[in-house]
Scaffold this motif. Structure first.
Motif, mmCIF file in Angstrom:
data_model
loop_
_atom_site.group_PDB
_atom_site.id
_atom_site.type_symbol
_atom_site.label_atom_id
_atom_site.label_comp_id
_atom_site.label_asym_id
_atom_site.label_seq_id
_atom_site.Cartn_x
_atom_site.Cartn_y
_atom_site.Cartn_z
ATOM 1 N N PRO A 153 0.846 -1.198 0.000
ATOM 2 C CA PRO A 153 0.000 0.000 0.000
ATOM 3 C C PRO A 153 0.879 1.246 0.000
ATOM 4 O O PRO A 153 2.077 1.182 0.302
ATOM 5 N N GLU A 154 0.284 2.374 -0.346
ATOM 6 C CA GLU A 154 1.050 3.620 -0.318
ATOM 7 C C GLU A 154 1.501 3.914 1.112
ATOM 8 O O GLU A 154 0.706 3.922 2.049
ATOM 9 N N LEU A 155 2.808 4.140 1.265
ATOM 10 C CA LEU A 155 3.415 4.471 2.550
ATOM 11 C C LEU A 155 4.009 5.875 2.467
ATOM 12 O O LEU A 155 4.253 6.397 1.376
ATOM 13 N N VAL A 156 4.233 6.469 3.626
ATOM 14 C CA VAL A 156 4.796 7.820 3.712
ATOM 15 C C VAL A 156 6.216 7.719 4.239
ATOM 16 O O VAL A 156 6.484 6.984 5.204
ATOM 17 N N ILE A 157 7.136 8.458 3.628
ATOM 18 C CA ILE A 157 8.523 8.502 4.071
ATOM 19 C C ILE A 157 8.872 9.934 4.433
ATOM 20 O O ILE A 157 8.729 10.842 3.604
ATOM 21 N N VAL A 158 9.294 10.141 5.672
ATOM 22 C CA VAL A 158 9.814 11.439 6.104
ATOM 23 C C VAL A 158 11.331 11.327 6.066
ATOM 24 O O VAL A 158 11.912 10.477 6.751
ATOM 25 N N TRP A 257 -4.540 7.365 8.435
ATOM 26 C CA TRP A 257 -4.649 8.633 9.159
ATOM 27 C C TRP A 257 -3.639 8.721 10.298
ATOM 28 O O TRP A 257 -2.954 9.735 10.476
ATOM 29 N N ALA A 258 -3.507 7.645 11.081
ATOM 30 C CA ALA A 258 -2.577 7.651 12.217
ATOM 31 C C ALA A 258 -1.131 7.763 11.735
ATOM 32 O O ALA A 258 -0.322 8.497 12.314
ATOM 33 N N GLY A 262 1.739 10.684 12.549
ATOM 34 C CA GLY A 262 3.091 10.446 13.021
ATOM 35 C C GLY A 262 4.134 11.027 12.088
ATOM 36 O O GLY A 262 5.157 11.578 12.530
ATOM 37 N N ALA A 263 3.882 10.936 10.787
ATOM 38 C CA ALA A 263 4.808 11.502 9.809
ATOM 39 C C ALA A 263 4.901 13.016 9.953
ATOM 40 O O ALA A 263 5.990 13.597 9.868
ATOM 41 N N SER A 264 3.765 13.656 10.173
ATOM 42 C CA SER A 264 3.763 15.109 10.352
ATOM 43 C C SER A 264 4.574 15.518 11.576
ATOM 44 O O SER A 264 5.358 16.477 11.536
ATOM 45 N N ALA A 265 4.416 14.769 12.682
ATOM 46 C CA ALA A 265 5.170 15.075 13.902
ATOM 47 C C ALA A 265 6.665 14.864 13.677
ATOM 48 O O ALA A 265 7.492 15.665 14.135
#
Length: 302
Positions: A153-158, A257-258, A262-265
């Motif tokens: 699935p689409e994941l977010v990378i910071v 959403w969760a 966490g990525a934003s923080a």
């Protein structure tokens, strides 16, 4: 009759895992990135194969090798655009090669298997397995697929870029010295990763990626690894992912959403620490459409 051909490839955010196995074969596991290289090829009878921009010499060499391999005239214009910075470990060179080969094959309507493309690319340089549609474990020096692990699935990378550039060819020419114990550890991590990706076990994927980043420190150290490990603990990230032959470090989050919270923080914490933070998304079904909606599509030929 030949026509203008188009090809596209995603990049990879470093590698989920990279190392050496007990049989001394080097391998990697890709992390497809929703940033793209695009190529357009216009055949001509001139006999000269030109590439724009002209420094994309490896893409020109691959296009020429492919045309010769199929007994086609080698003239034409190959135009490349990319959203992937060079020398950072995001698969820019491999993406150029895949996109260029697909554009040439499209223009001449010739079939091109991923395995054949992998072998052609490996003759030019060790390359990521970006020709396959999802995550793969890959013998990058031989251009050989080990296992197609499927889509995530689409994941977010910071992420943060530690600066500078790494010459992938030079890096891969460096001798590698791994102990028997390290090779065994890499084999265990690889087998675990090859189970985790098809099962969608994001926790196991993140743990394996983190262990790979830690083990790679003695090969190509990342100055901010300890900071990222601490941020992983505080932010609830799945894991730390490294560009093993590049300059990026990242924190991997679920795309729900969760996870985005966490990525934003984590993004804010990286910024407060003085690093320039970036957000990336992994390539998954529908990623290219979402990429266009964000205004990041590389566009059509001019």
């Amino acid at each position: 009759m030949a026509q203008v051909g188009m090809g596209r490839s995603f990049g990879t955010f470093g590698e989920l895992l990279q190392g050496m196995l007990p049989d001394d074969r080097r391998f990697l596991v890709t992390l497809p990135l929703a940033r793209y290289a695009t190529a357009f090829f216009r055949p001509s009878a001139s006999g000269e194969l030109r590439v724009v921009p002209p420094h994309k010499e490896k893409a020109r060499r691959l296009a020429e090798a492919l045309l010769q391999d199929f007994g086609m005239p080698t003239g034409g214009l190959l135009r490349l655009t990319s959203q992937l910075p060079e020398g950072k470990g995001l698969g820019s060179s491999s993406a150029d090669l895949v996109a260029a080969a697909r554009a040439v094959a499209s223009a001449h309507r010739i079939p091109l298997s991923n395995c054949r493309l992998g072998r052609l690319m490996a003759a030019i340089e060790p390359s990521d397995g970006l020709m396959f549609p999802g995550v793969v474990s890959y013998y990058h020096r031989e251009g050989e697929l080990r296992r197609d692990l499927g889509l995530l699935p689409e994941l977010v990378i910071v992420a943060a870029d530690e600066g500078g550039m790494v010459d992938t060819q030079g890096f891969n020419r460096r001798p590698a010295h791994y102990s028997a114990r390290e090779k065994q550890q890499y084999q265990e991590l690889l087998l675990r990763m090859e189970r985790a990706v098809p099962a969608g076990d994001l926790a196991a994927i993140g743990e394996c990626a983190t262990q790979s980043a830690i083990m790679h420190q003695r090969v190509l150290p990342k100055r901010h690894l300890e900071l990222f490990l601490e941020l992983r603990r505080r932010s609830g990230a799945l894991g730390v992912v490294a560009a093993h032959s590049g300059t990026y470090l990242g924190l991997l989050f679920p795309g729900d959403w969760a996870g985005r919270g966490g990525a934003s923080a984590a993004f804010d914490e990286l910024t407060r620490s003085g690093l320039e933070a970036h957000i990336f998304y992994t390539h998954a079904a529908g990623s290219l459409r979402r990429n266009r909606q964000r205004g990041e599509d590389p566009g059509e030929p001019t």
